[in-house]
Design an enzyme around this catalytic site. Structure first.
Site, mmCIF file in Angstrom:
data_model
loop_
_atom_site.group_PDB
_atom_site.id
_atom_site.type_symbol
_atom_site.label_atom_id
_atom_site.label_comp_id
_atom_site.label_asym_id
_atom_site.label_seq_id
_atom_site.Cartn_x
_atom_site.Cartn_y
_atom_site.Cartn_z
ATOM 1 N N CYS A 44 35.727 4.126 55.922
ATOM 2 C CA CYS A 44 37.133 4.001 55.578
ATOM 3 C C CYS A 44 37.286 4.086 54.063
ATOM 4 O O CYS A 44 36.513 3.530 53.305
ATOM 5 C CB CYS A 44 37.765 2.697 56.039
ATOM 6 S SG CYS A 44 37.687 2.451 57.799
ATOM 7 N N ARG A 56 34.434 9.314 53.681
ATOM 8 C CA ARG A 56 34.217 7.915 54.067
ATOM 9 C C ARG A 56 34.652 7.646 55.512
ATOM 10 O O ARG A 56 34.373 6.578 56.057
ATOM 11 C CB ARG A 56 34.991 6.981 53.133
ATOM 12 C CG ARG A 56 34.557 7.061 51.692
ATOM 13 C CD ARG A 56 35.357 6.096 50.846
ATOM 14 N NE ARG A 56 34.986 4.734 51.124
ATOM 15 C CZ ARG A 56 34.027 4.063 50.500
ATOM 16 N NH1 ARG A 56 33.351 4.642 49.538
ATOM 17 N NH2 ARG A 56 33.755 2.827 50.825
ATOM 18 N N TRP A 100 37.323 5.350 59.575
ATOM 19 C CA TRP A 100 36.140 5.511 60.420
ATOM 20 C C TRP A 100 36.241 4.364 61.416
ATOM 21 O O TRP A 100 36.079 3.192 61.060
ATOM 22 C CB TRP A 100 34.866 5.400 59.589
ATOM 23 C CG TRP A 100 33.625 5.746 60.348
ATOM 24 C CD1 TRP A 100 33.091 6.991 60.520
ATOM 25 C CD2 TRP A 100 32.748 4.834 61.030
ATOM 26 N NE1 TRP A 100 31.947 6.909 61.281
ATOM 27 C CE2 TRP A 100 31.711 5.598 61.595
ATOM 28 C CE3 TRP A 100 32.738 3.459 61.224
ATOM 29 C CZ2 TRP A 100 30.681 5.032 62.338
ATOM 30 C CZ3 TRP A 100 31.706 2.899 61.964
ATOM 31 C CH2 TRP A 100 30.691 3.682 62.504
ATOM 32 N N ASN A 139 39.576 -1.813 54.561
ATOM 33 C CA ASN A 139 38.232 -1.292 54.793
ATOM 34 C C ASN A 139 37.322 -2.499 54.973
ATOM 35 O O ASN A 139 37.268 -3.358 54.095
ATOM 36 C CB ASN A 139 37.771 -0.457 53.592
ATOM 37 C CG ASN A 139 36.314 -0.045 53.708
ATOM 38 O OD1 ASN A 139 35.775 0.049 54.809
ATOM 39 N ND2 ASN A 139 35.678 0.206 52.572
ATOM 40 N N GLY A 140 36.633 -2.561 56.113
ATOM 41 C CA GLY A 140 35.749 -3.698 56.373
ATOM 42 C C GLY A 140 35.940 -4.156 57.804
ATOM 43 O O GLY A 140 36.489 -3.426 58.635
ATOM 44 N N GLU A 184 12.955 13.243 56.846
ATOM 45 C CA GLU A 184 14.208 13.642 56.202
ATOM 46 C C GLU A 184 14.678 14.996 56.737
ATOM 47 O O GLU A 184 15.864 15.187 57.031
ATOM 48 C CB GLU A 184 14.018 13.677 54.669
ATOM 49 C CG GLU A 184 15.228 14.106 53.873
ATOM 50 C CD GLU A 184 16.473 13.247 54.100
ATOM 51 O OE1 GLU A 184 16.382 12.200 54.749
ATOM 52 O OE2 GLU A 184 17.546 13.664 53.629
ATOM 53 N N LYS A 217 18.237 15.517 58.596
ATOM 54 C CA LYS A 217 19.224 16.487 58.082
ATOM 55 C C LYS A 217 19.677 17.395 59.210
ATOM 56 O O LYS A 217 20.853 17.636 59.386
ATOM 57 C CB LYS A 217 18.592 17.369 57.006
ATOM 58 C CG LYS A 217 18.584 17.023 55.568
ATOM 59 C CD LYS A 217 19.797 16.686 54.835
ATOM 60 C CE LYS A 217 20.388 15.395 55.196
ATOM 61 N NZ LYS A 217 20.026 14.201 54.547
ATOM 62 N N GLU A 275 21.749 15.463 62.044
ATOM 63 C CA GLU A 275 23.073 14.928 61.694
ATOM 64 C C GLU A 275 24.120 16.022 61.499
ATOM 65 O O GLU A 275 25.279 15.815 61.822
ATOM 66 C CB GLU A 275 23.018 13.980 60.494
ATOM 67 C CG GLU A 275 22.685 14.606 59.173
ATOM 68 C CD GLU A 275 22.574 13.588 58.044
ATOM 69 O OE1 GLU A 275 23.302 12.592 58.049
ATOM 70 O OE2 GLU A 275 21.751 13.824 57.137
ATOM 71 N N HIS A 319 -1.163 11.559 71.363
ATOM 72 C CA HIS A 319 -1.099 10.257 72.049
ATOM 73 C C HIS A 319 0.148 10.142 72.924
ATOM 74 O O HIS A 319 0.527 9.054 73.320
ATOM 75 C CB HIS A 319 -1.178 9.122 71.026
ATOM 76 C CG HIS A 319 -2.462 9.150 70.258
ATOM 77 N ND1 HIS A 319 -3.666 8.795 70.816
ATOM 78 C CD2 HIS A 319 -2.741 9.564 68.991
ATOM 79 C CE1 HIS A 319 -4.630 8.965 69.931
ATOM 80 N NE2 HIS A 319 -4.091 9.436 68.811
ATOM 81 N N LYS A 355 30.124 8.497 55.126
ATOM 82 C CA LYS A 355 29.141 8.490 54.046
ATOM 83 C C LYS A 355 28.691 7.089 53.650
ATOM 84 O O LYS A 355 27.522 6.846 53.402
ATOM 85 C CB LYS A 355 29.715 9.202 52.837
ATOM 86 C CG LYS A 355 28.720 9.322 51.717
ATOM 87 C CD LYS A 355 28.589 10.725 51.243
ATOM 88 C CE LYS A 355 27.439 10.907 50.296
ATOM 89 N NZ LYS A 355 26.275 11.485 50.964
HETATM 90 C C1 F6R Z 1 21.863 10.963 55.688
HETATM 91 C C2 F6R Z 1 22.482 9.923 54.883
HETATM 92 C C3 F6R Z 1 22.350 8.525 55.344
HETATM 93 C C4 F6R Z 1 22.235 7.562 54.156
HETATM 94 C C5 F6R Z 1 22.262 6.118 54.668
HETATM 95 C C6 F6R Z 1 22.105 5.127 53.537
HETATM 96 O O1 F6R Z 1 22.099 12.226 55.158
HETATM 97 O O2 F6R Z 1 23.112 10.183 53.898
HETATM 98 O O3 F6R Z 1 21.282 8.369 56.214
HETATM 99 O O4 F6R Z 1 21.051 7.829 53.477
HETATM 100 O O5 F6R Z 1 23.472 5.871 55.312
HETATM 101 O O6 F6R Z 1 23.114 5.256 52.605
HETATM 102 P P1 F6R Z 1 22.974 4.706 51.141
HETATM 103 O O7 F6R Z 1 21.879 5.448 50.483
HETATM 104 O O8 F6R Z 1 24.313 4.931 50.513
HETATM 105 O O9 F6R Z 1 22.645 3.241 51.267
#
Ligand code: F6R
Length: 613
Positions: free
Chosen positions: A2, A27, A76, A102-103, A485, A489, A492, A508, A608
């Site tokens: 949010c 967000r 969100w 937000n929260g 990673e 990527k 997601e 295994h 994000k």
């Molecule tokens: C994936 C991504 C998330 C963040 C995770 C932690 O592309 O961006 O997995 O890495 O939500 O976020 P931060 O780093 O802001 O604590």
């Protein structure tokens, strides 16, 4: 999670709110809404399910809403499905108070039941609406909005950043914060609140960060801040040095691609100021040699991609420092009764500096006596402010939900910190220290060279493989950590099921999933274990897998003999190889998602900044 914004000033509020929300849409993008107050029309609220564009079209870019005071929200969803009614702003029963939140209000059910018994009718299923209704209740009691806000805050539990307007206060915007980010912006033509500086840098760079428990009253010409007892507080103002263009696409089709391309510069900015006369200089790190020598255990705590940085760092730090390093997901750490004590160094990694689990884990570590060091991208964020020490990655604002440049800068910064600590401990040979440092400095150039190359081969692989249902990333040691990673990527942004496996572990159990045509992305960039990586490629090929391999230029020829397709990256010091290796993985995910027609910058169900548990 949010984004909230508020404006009070001498200009129409609605277009400013929409513009700010557009920069914060990463967000959350389930629904959006604004409330604007005007002399003639009173409180006007417009909100709708879906992307901000739907709202913007509905109110003709803001032209439909009159008034210089307003609040806005991009959601969100947590409580209640994403629909028009659950969208913010929420309005009190008499229609005179509007709030954005937000929260999460944890005790909302109990408060809601209490108000319902008093005859209040609720419109939405959200936890947030309870605050609008409770505000009306207390305002009716005391006829003073600031006092009413104070009373409400004393009754609610949970996390919040609020923007509040009231029809009886035509010139004032009220804000409050606890455990969710909120920034105050001091503009020439008015003042702002926002969850994120990117929302307001077009209008002002003069900001202050609200602290937990604070309430702010903004008018066009003033911002007054109070603590939870309503005692005035003096705020420290600072200047944001991010550029407006950093929060815009600048000709790229997606923020993600732009941010991938910005990585060499972001790494340069993160590394250059920290290397002087052949030494790593971390002026902001206040760890004495005596303290470092006494560290018995190092914890690295983070979520998602930041956690994957921690995985790479575990391998590197243990190699360099010969000290045990434990990497734990923040959401697990906070409830695992961690063995942290005064001799523990607890490193938390967070791009946003607002991730709730990481923040809670950090607080838990502090409570147990650990010393905390935060690696953060957003200056003034909550984690940055609460950690004992903070080192910033200078990636600039990252808008695409899937991280790229923040990941890369975290990685190099963690390498520098590892080298710095190893040097203090005397566990790294001078020649090794020099070799790593030289290579760290050449990373931007090598990465640039890769990015300048035609990405046709990666685009070709993407077009060849984008239809696969399930993809495995395999590797050992740093390649395994990097594969995590790569896999995240891909899943997601392209919604393809994907897993990262330590190659040696395949046999295994997981190898039973490999059949004719299964795509395996085999990572063989870590030179000391290249031969082992090759054996695993042979193993999966024998079971019918189609292998897309990633290796370094010096091993390309060998790899090409076995893999179906090979991508090679420039050679660097082995501990730094993931910094280069991750780039083709990011590009591969990007192009696969593009082929599949996905919404790359705003993948479904994600946001994000994850400020809820
Ligand atoms: C994936 C991504 C998330 C963040 C995770 C932690 O592309 O961006 O997995 O890495 O939500 O976020 P931060 O780093 O802001 O604590």
């Amino acid at each position: 999670m949010c984004g909230i914004i508020g404006f009070v000033g001498r200009e129409p509020a609605a277009p400013i709110l929409l513009d700010g929300l557009a920069r914060m849409e990463y967000r959350g993008y389930d629904s959006a809404g604004v409330a604007v107050r005007s002399e003639t029309k009173g409180l006007q609220v417009k909100k709708t399910k879906g992307r901000l564009k739907v709202l913007s079209d509905l109110i003709h870019g803001g032209a439909d809403l009159e008034g210089n005071l307003g609040i806005g929200h991009t959601r969100w969803a947590t409580h209640g499905e994403p629909n028009d009614i659950n969208a913010h702003p929420h309005v009190s029963e008499n229609g005179r108070i509007a709030i954005v939140h937000n929260g999460i209000i944890e005790n909302y059910l109990e408060l809601k039941e209490h108000l319902q018994k008093l005859g209040v009718t609720f419109q939405s299923e959200t936890d947030s609406e309870v605050v609008a209704q409770l505000l009306e209740y207390h305002y009716n009691e005391c006829h003073n909005m600031l006092e009413a806000v104070g009373r409400v805050l004393r009754r609610i539990e949970g996390s919040y950043a609020f923007g509040i307007i009231c029809a009886d206060y035509p010139n004032a915007l009220i804000a409050a914060r606890k455990d969710s980010p909120l920034i105050l912006g001091y503009g020439e033509n008015g003042n702002f609140i926002a969850s994120d500086v990117t929302a307001i840098i077009k209008y002002t760079r003069d900001v202050a960060y609200m602290d937990d428990g604070e309430i702010a009253v903004l008018t066009a010409d003033s911002i007054d801040v109070f603590d939870d007892e309503l005692v005035p507080v003096e705020k420290h103002r600072s200047t944001v040095d991010w550029d407006v263009s950093a929060a815009e696409k600048g000709g790229y089709p997606h923020f993600m691609l732009k941010e991938i391309m910005e990585q060499p510069e972001a790494i340069r900015k993160t590394v250059s100021p920290r290397i002087k006369n052949g030494r790593v200089v971390l002026d902001d790190l206040h760890l004495t040699e005596e303290y470092v020598r006494d560290i018995s255990r190092i914890f690295i705590i983070a979520c998602g991609s930041s956690y994957h940085v921690g995985m790479v760092s575990k391998y590197n730090w243990e190699k360099l420092m010969r000290r045990p390093v434990e990497v734990t997901l923040a959401s697990e750490f906070r409830y695992c009764d961690p063995l942290v004590d005064e001799k523990s160094l607890v490193v938390v990694i967070s791009q946003s500096g607002e991730t709730l689990d990481t923040m809670a884990a950090m607080r838990e570590a502090k409570r147990r006596g650990g010393r905390t060091l935060a690696i953060v991208n957003v200056v003034g964020s909550s984690i940055a402010r609460e950690a004992d020490d903070v080192l910033y990655t200078w990636a600039g604002p990252e808008i695409a939900v899937a991280t790229t440049k923040a990941y890369s800068t975290q990685l190099v910064l963690m390498d520098l910190v590892g080298l710095y600590l190893a040097d203090l401990l005397g566990t790294v040979e001078q020649s090794e220290y020099d070799a790593i440092l030289t290579e760290v400095q050449s990373l931007p150039e090598k990465m640039q060279e890769m990015l300048n190359r035609d990405t046709e081969d990666i685009q070709y692989f993407a077009s060849r493989y984008f239809n696969h249902d399930s993809i495995f990333f395999i590797g050992r040691n740093l390649d395994y950590a990097m594969g995590m990673e790569g896999s995240l990527k891909l899943k997601e942004i392209s919604y393809i099921h994907s897993e990262a496996y330590a190659s040696g572990e395949l046999k295994h159990g997981t190898i039973s999933l490999i059949e004719q045509g299964t795509l395996v992305v085999a990572l063989g960039t870590y030179a000391p274990l290249f031969d082992k990586a090759m054996s695993n490629v042979v193993e999966v090929k024998a079971r019918g897998a189609e292998v897309l391999a990633l290796t370094t230029e010096d091993f390309r020829e060998k790899m090409e003999k076995t893999a179906d397709a090979t991508v090679a990256v420039p050679v660097t010091h082995p501990v730094l190889q993931p910094s280069l290796g991750v780039v083709p993985l990011q590009l591969f995910s990007y192009y696969v998602a593009l082929q599949r027609g996905c919404d790359i910058d705003k993948p479904r169900n994600l946001a994000k900044s994850v400020t809820v548990e």
